[in-house]
Structure formats: C-alpha cells, structure tokens
Design a protein around this motif. Structure first.
Motif, PDB file in Angstrom:
ATOM      1  N   ALA A  89       0.830  -1.203   0.000  1.00  0.00           N
ATOM      2  CA  ALA A  89       0.000   0.000   0.000  1.00  0.00           C
ATOM      3  C   ALA A  89       0.869   1.260   0.000  1.00  0.00           C
ATOM      4  O   ALA A  89       0.562   2.244  -0.690  1.00  0.00           O
ATOM      5  CB  ALA A  89      -0.920  -0.006   1.221  1.00  0.00           C
ATOM      6  N   ALA A  90       1.965   1.231   0.752  1.00  0.00           N
ATOM      7  CA  ALA A  90       2.862   2.388   0.805  1.00  0.00           C
ATOM      8  C   ALA A  90       3.515   2.642  -0.549  1.00  0.00           C
ATOM      9  O   ALA A  90       3.638   3.795  -0.989  1.00  0.00           O
ATOM     10  CB  ALA A  90       3.929   2.168   1.872  1.00  0.00           C
ATOM     11  N   VAL A  91       3.943   1.590  -1.222  1.00  0.00           N
ATOM     12  CA  VAL A  91       4.587   1.739  -2.532  1.00  0.00           C
ATOM     13  C   VAL A  91       3.620   2.336  -3.552  1.00  0.00           C
ATOM     14  O   VAL A  91       3.979   3.235  -4.324  1.00  0.00           O
ATOM     15  CB  VAL A  91       5.113   0.369  -3.014  1.00  0.00           C
ATOM     16  CG1 VAL A  91       5.475   0.418  -4.499  1.00  0.00           C
ATOM     17  CG2 VAL A  91       6.336  -0.044  -2.212  1.00  0.00           C
ATOM     18  N   VAL A 125      -5.832   4.351  -2.510  1.00  0.00           N
ATOM     19  CA  VAL A 125      -5.215   3.134  -1.973  1.00  0.00           C
ATOM     20  C   VAL A 125      -5.951   2.657  -0.729  1.00  0.00           C
ATOM     21  O   VAL A 125      -5.948   1.463  -0.412  1.00  0.00           O
ATOM     22  CB  VAL A 125      -3.728   3.380  -1.645  1.00  0.00           C
ATOM     23  CG1 VAL A 125      -3.084   2.143  -1.030  1.00  0.00           C
ATOM     24  CG2 VAL A 125      -2.977   3.803  -2.899  1.00  0.00           C
ATOM     25  N   VAL A 126      -6.603   3.565  -0.021  1.00  0.00           N
ATOM     26  CA  VAL A 126      -7.204   3.237   1.277  1.00  0.00           C
ATOM     27  C   VAL A 126      -8.171   2.055   1.196  1.00  0.00           C
ATOM     28  O   VAL A 126      -8.065   1.113   1.999  1.00  0.00           O
ATOM     29  CB  VAL A 126      -7.880   4.469   1.897  1.00  0.00           C
ATOM     30  CG1 VAL A 126      -8.659   4.081   3.152  1.00  0.00           C
ATOM     31  CG2 VAL A 126      -6.841   5.533   2.227  1.00  0.00           C
ATOM     32  N   PRO A 127      -9.140   2.030   0.276  1.00  0.00           N
ATOM     33  CA  PRO A 127     -10.054   0.878   0.248  1.00  0.00           C
ATOM     34  C   PRO A 127      -9.367  -0.432  -0.075  1.00  0.00           C
ATOM     35  O   PRO A 127      -9.786  -1.489   0.418  1.00  0.00           O
ATOM     36  CB  PRO A 127     -11.084   1.265  -0.824  1.00  0.00           C
ATOM     37  CG  PRO A 127     -10.444   2.346  -1.630  1.00  0.00           C
ATOM     38  CD  PRO A 127      -9.553   3.068  -0.699  1.00  0.00           C
ATOM     39  N   HIS A 128      -8.310  -0.398  -0.883  1.00  0.00           N
ATOM     40  CA  HIS A 128      -7.567  -1.632  -1.177  1.00  0.00           C
ATOM     41  C   HIS A 128      -6.871  -2.137   0.087  1.00  0.00           C
ATOM     42  O   HIS A 128      -6.861  -3.342   0.370  1.00  0.00           O
ATOM     43  CB  HIS A 128      -6.538  -1.375  -2.278  1.00  0.00           C
ATOM     44  CG  HIS A 128      -7.141  -1.039  -3.604  1.00  0.00           C
ATOM     45  ND1 HIS A 128      -7.740  -1.980  -4.410  1.00  0.00           N
ATOM     46  CD2 HIS A 128      -7.244   0.148  -4.268  1.00  0.00           C
ATOM     47  CE1 HIS A 128      -8.181  -1.405  -5.520  1.00  0.00           C
ATOM     48  NE2 HIS A 128      -7.894  -0.119  -5.455  1.00  0.00           N
ATOM     49  N   PRO A 130       0.348   3.235   6.111  1.00  0.00           N
ATOM     50  CA  PRO A 130       1.164   3.047   4.905  1.00  0.00           C
ATOM     51  C   PRO A 130       0.881   4.081   3.825  1.00  0.00           C
ATOM     52  O   PRO A 130       1.791   4.437   3.065  1.00  0.00           O
ATOM     53  CB  PRO A 130       0.790   1.627   4.442  1.00  0.00           C
ATOM     54  CG  PRO A 130      -0.523   1.357   5.054  1.00  0.00           C
ATOM     55  CD  PRO A 130      -0.501   2.063   6.369  1.00  0.00           C
ATOM     56  N   VAL A 131      -0.341   4.571   3.745  1.00  0.00           N
ATOM     57  CA  VAL A 131      -0.656   5.593   2.741  1.00  0.00           C
ATOM     58  C   VAL A 131       0.093   6.881   3.064  1.00  0.00           C
ATOM     59  O   VAL A 131       0.701   7.508   2.188  1.00  0.00           O
ATOM     60  CB  VAL A 131      -2.177   5.830   2.679  1.00  0.00           C
ATOM     61  CG1 VAL A 131      -2.503   7.001   1.762  1.00  0.00           C
ATOM     62  CG2 VAL A 131      -2.894   4.572   2.195  1.00  0.00           C
ATOM     63  N   VAL A 132       0.079   7.271   4.337  1.00  0.00           N
ATOM     64  CA  VAL A 132       0.789   8.480   4.735  1.00  0.00           C
ATOM     65  C   VAL A 132       2.294   8.313   4.535  1.00  0.00           C
ATOM     66  O   VAL A 132       2.969   9.207   4.014  1.00  0.00           O
ATOM     67  CB  VAL A 132       0.481   8.838   6.199  1.00  0.00           C
ATOM     68  CG1 VAL A 132       1.214  10.116   6.600  1.00  0.00           C
ATOM     69  CG2 VAL A 132      -1.014   9.011   6.409  1.00  0.00           C
ATOM     70  N   LEU A 133       2.825   7.158   4.908  1.00  0.00           N
ATOM     71  CA  LEU A 133       4.253   6.910   4.728  1.00  0.00           C
ATOM     72  C   LEU A 133       4.646   6.939   3.258  1.00  0.00           C
ATOM     73  O   LEU A 133       5.708   7.440   2.896  1.00  0.00           O
ATOM     74  CB  LEU A 133       4.643   5.568   5.339  1.00  0.00           C
ATOM     75  CG  LEU A 133       4.976   5.547   6.828  1.00  0.00           C
ATOM     76  CD1 LEU A 133       5.304   4.134   7.278  1.00  0.00           C
ATOM     77  CD2 LEU A 133       6.139   6.480   7.136  1.00  0.00           C
ATOM     78  N   VAL A 150      11.142   2.864   0.869  1.00  0.00           N
ATOM     79  CA  VAL A 150       9.850   2.907   1.556  1.00  0.00           C
ATOM     80  C   VAL A 150       9.484   1.518   2.073  1.00  0.00           C
ATOM     81  O   VAL A 150       9.018   1.364   3.204  1.00  0.00           O
ATOM     82  CB  VAL A 150       8.764   3.451   0.613  1.00  0.00           C
ATOM     83  CG1 VAL A 150       7.367   3.231   1.209  1.00  0.00           C
ATOM     84  CG2 VAL A 150       8.987   4.936   0.358  1.00  0.00           C
ATOM     85  N   VAL A 151       9.704   0.487   1.259  1.00  0.00           N
ATOM     86  CA  VAL A 151       9.389  -0.870   1.697  1.00  0.00           C
ATOM     87  C   VAL A 151      10.257  -1.255   2.889  1.00  0.00           C
ATOM     88  O   VAL A 151       9.772  -1.824   3.880  1.00  0.00           O
ATOM     89  CB  VAL A 151       9.580  -1.880   0.552  1.00  0.00           C
ATOM     90  CG1 VAL A 151       9.309  -3.304   1.055  1.00  0.00           C
ATOM     91  CG2 VAL A 151       8.656  -1.561  -0.608  1.00  0.00           C
ATOM     92  N   ARG A 152      11.548  -0.972   2.805  1.00  0.00           N
ATOM     93  CA  ARG A 152      12.439  -1.308   3.928  1.00  0.00           C
ATOM     94  C   ARG A 152      12.015  -0.573   5.186  1.00  0.00           C
ATOM     95  O   ARG A 152      12.096  -1.122   6.289  1.00  0.00           O
ATOM     96  CB  ARG A 152      13.887  -0.978   3.569  1.00  0.00           C
ATOM     97  CG  ARG A 152      14.480  -1.896   2.521  1.00  0.00           C
ATOM     98  CD  ARG A 152      15.985  -1.712   2.373  1.00  0.00           C
ATOM     99  NE  ARG A 152      16.468  -2.553   1.287  1.00  0.00           N
ATOM    100  CZ  ARG A 152      16.709  -2.126   0.051  1.00  0.00           C
ATOM    101  NH1 ARG A 152      16.535  -0.840  -0.243  1.00  0.00           N
ATOM    102  NH2 ARG A 152      17.120  -2.953  -0.886  1.00  0.00           N
ATOM    103  N   LEU A 153      11.586   0.666   5.037  1.00  0.00           N
ATOM    104  CA  LEU A 153      11.128   1.436   6.187  1.00  0.00           C
ATOM    105  C   LEU A 153       9.929   0.753   6.851  1.00  0.00           C
ATOM    106  O   LEU A 153       9.898   0.575   8.073  1.00  0.00           O
ATOM    107  CB  LEU A 153      10.753   2.845   5.741  1.00  0.00           C
ATOM    108  CG  LEU A 153      10.038   3.725   6.763  1.00  0.00           C
ATOM    109  CD1 LEU A 153      10.923   3.960   7.973  1.00  0.00           C
ATOM    110  CD2 LEU A 153       9.611   5.038   6.127  1.00  0.00           C
ATOM    111  N   VAL A 154       8.938   0.366   6.056  1.00  0.00           N
ATOM    112  CA  VAL A 154       7.748  -0.285   6.603  1.00  0.00           C
ATOM    113  C   VAL A 154       8.114  -1.614   7.264  1.00  0.00           C
ATOM    114  O   VAL A 154       7.659  -1.923   8.374  1.00  0.00           O
ATOM    115  CB  VAL A 154       6.702  -0.497   5.497  1.00  0.00           C
ATOM    116  CG1 VAL A 154       5.526  -1.321   6.017  1.00  0.00           C
ATOM    117  CG2 VAL A 154       6.207   0.842   4.960  1.00  0.00           C
TER     118      VAL A 154
END
Length: 222
Positions: free
Chosen positions: A61-63, A78-81, A126-129, A143-147
């Motif tokens: 979701a973040a990506v 992205v939020v509903p997904h 994740p959306v905000v990040l 971003v993925v590594r951060l999450v």
C-alpha cells in the motif's frame, strides 16, 4: 531521511504499539517455560510471520501511494484496497491512529504532504508513509524497507518490555530478520496499482488484535 523515519523516537506515537505482540504474549507466545530461550525465540518467529503477511500488505500500500503521489494520482484511492486486505477493525484503527501522528508531523516538517492528503485526518499509516516517501525523495525500495524494519523493530522492542529478553538477544533477532525484509522488498517494490497489493492474511494476528482492543489493562495500545 530513511534513518530519521525509521527512528523509534520519531514523535508519531509508535511507542504505543507492540505490533500485536502484547496480545500474542497474553495468549502464551514466548511463555512455554519461563527462561526457556527457545520459547523466547518465538518472538522472532512472530515478527517473521508478520513480514510474510500483514507487512506485505502495508508495504504494498505504501509503494502504490508513493507512486500515485509522484505521478499526479490520488493516494487516497489506496485506502479501500488496504482496508479490504486488513479485516481486523482494531488493526485498521491502530494504523489510522499512527497515520494521523505521521500526518501531524508531516504538516510541520514536510508540508508538501498536504498537497496530497487532508490535514489532521486519520488515514492508514502506509498511505501516509508512501506520500512522505514521495515528498522526501525516498525510492520505492527505501519505503518498503522502512515499513518492514519499523514493524520488525516494533515487535522486538516490545518484547523487551513484555518478556525476560536480553537486549543483545533482541538485537540479534532483528539482524536475523533482515533477509526476510529484503524478501518483502522483492515482492512489492514494483507495484503501481492498488489491485496489485498482496492479500496475505494472518488470522491469528487479527484475532489477537481484536482481543487486545477489549482489554482493560494493557501496556500498549495495539
């Protein structure tokens, strides 16, 4: 920038989270025999299972949110997904609370984030990040590594408060989880559409979260 965002001392409310570990410990994780190192090692296994499931959803979701922010799309789509892949109401609420903390911080430090997201809203973390990553120039892999790192270190840090864990052992668990984090990177780094976000379920994590939300006495919010 990635190091700053990965710092547990960032004022977003992350210290209130255990990534579900508190509820798992209450259910018996890590407590088979007091002082049994093998039982305590279940903490690392728990963190690894999250990397294989819920973290892939969050990172995906973040990506996608990052990609939409960079290309003129709407990250809010992205939020509903994300919500459809996060069936636990308690997990969604915890993510939205932390997302609001990130958004408030972004308003002060990275105000361009508000070009993409509404001010002081409760939005999925994740959306905000992802949008913060876009605004601050982080790559999709960063971003993925951060999450992934944030989730794993949250579990490990919480274990120090919940179980008789040695800090050096906890650091070793986190180091050993790095290959699993890179697997998350490989799985989601190239996503560009919300429908591509993995739907990796972790039913026990959902159950732990729902049970924890009703506890009167707890150390962590979630």
């Amino acid at each position: 920038m990635a190091l700053m965002l990965a710092d547990a001392r960032l004022p977003t409310g992350g210290h209130t989270q255990s990534a579900g570990l508190e509820a798992a410990v209450r259910a018996g994780l890590g407590c088979a025999r007091p002082g049994d190192g093998r039982a305590l090692g279940e903490v690392a296994a728990y963190a690894r299972s999250r990397l294989q499931t819920v973290v892939r959803v969050e990172a995906g979701a973040a990506v996608v949110a990052r990609q939409l922010a960079l290309t003129g799309g709407d990250p809010l789509t992205v939020v509903p997904h994300w919500a459809a892949r996060t069936p636990s109401r308690a997990l969604r609420a915890a993510s939205e609370r932390i997302g609001r903390g990130y958004l408030r911080l972004a308003e002060r430090i990275w105000p361009a984030v508000l070009d993409h997201l509404p001010r002081d809203a409760e939005l999925a973390r994740p959306v905000v990040l992802g949008v913060i990553g876009a605004v601050t120039g982080l790559s999709a892999a960063q971003v993925v590594r951060l999450v992934a790192y944030d989730d794993a270190q949250t579990v490990v840090a919480a274990s120090l408060k919940l179980l008789p864990v040695g800090p050096a052992d906890a650091a070793g668990w986190l180091m050993d989880l790095h290959p699993a984090m890179e697997e998350v990177v490989a799985a989601v780094v190239n996503l560009t559409d919300g429908e591509e976000i993995p739907a990796c379920g972790a039913p026990m994590v959902d159950c732990y979260a729902e049970a924890h939300a009703t506890q009167r006495m707890r150390l962590f919010h979630a």
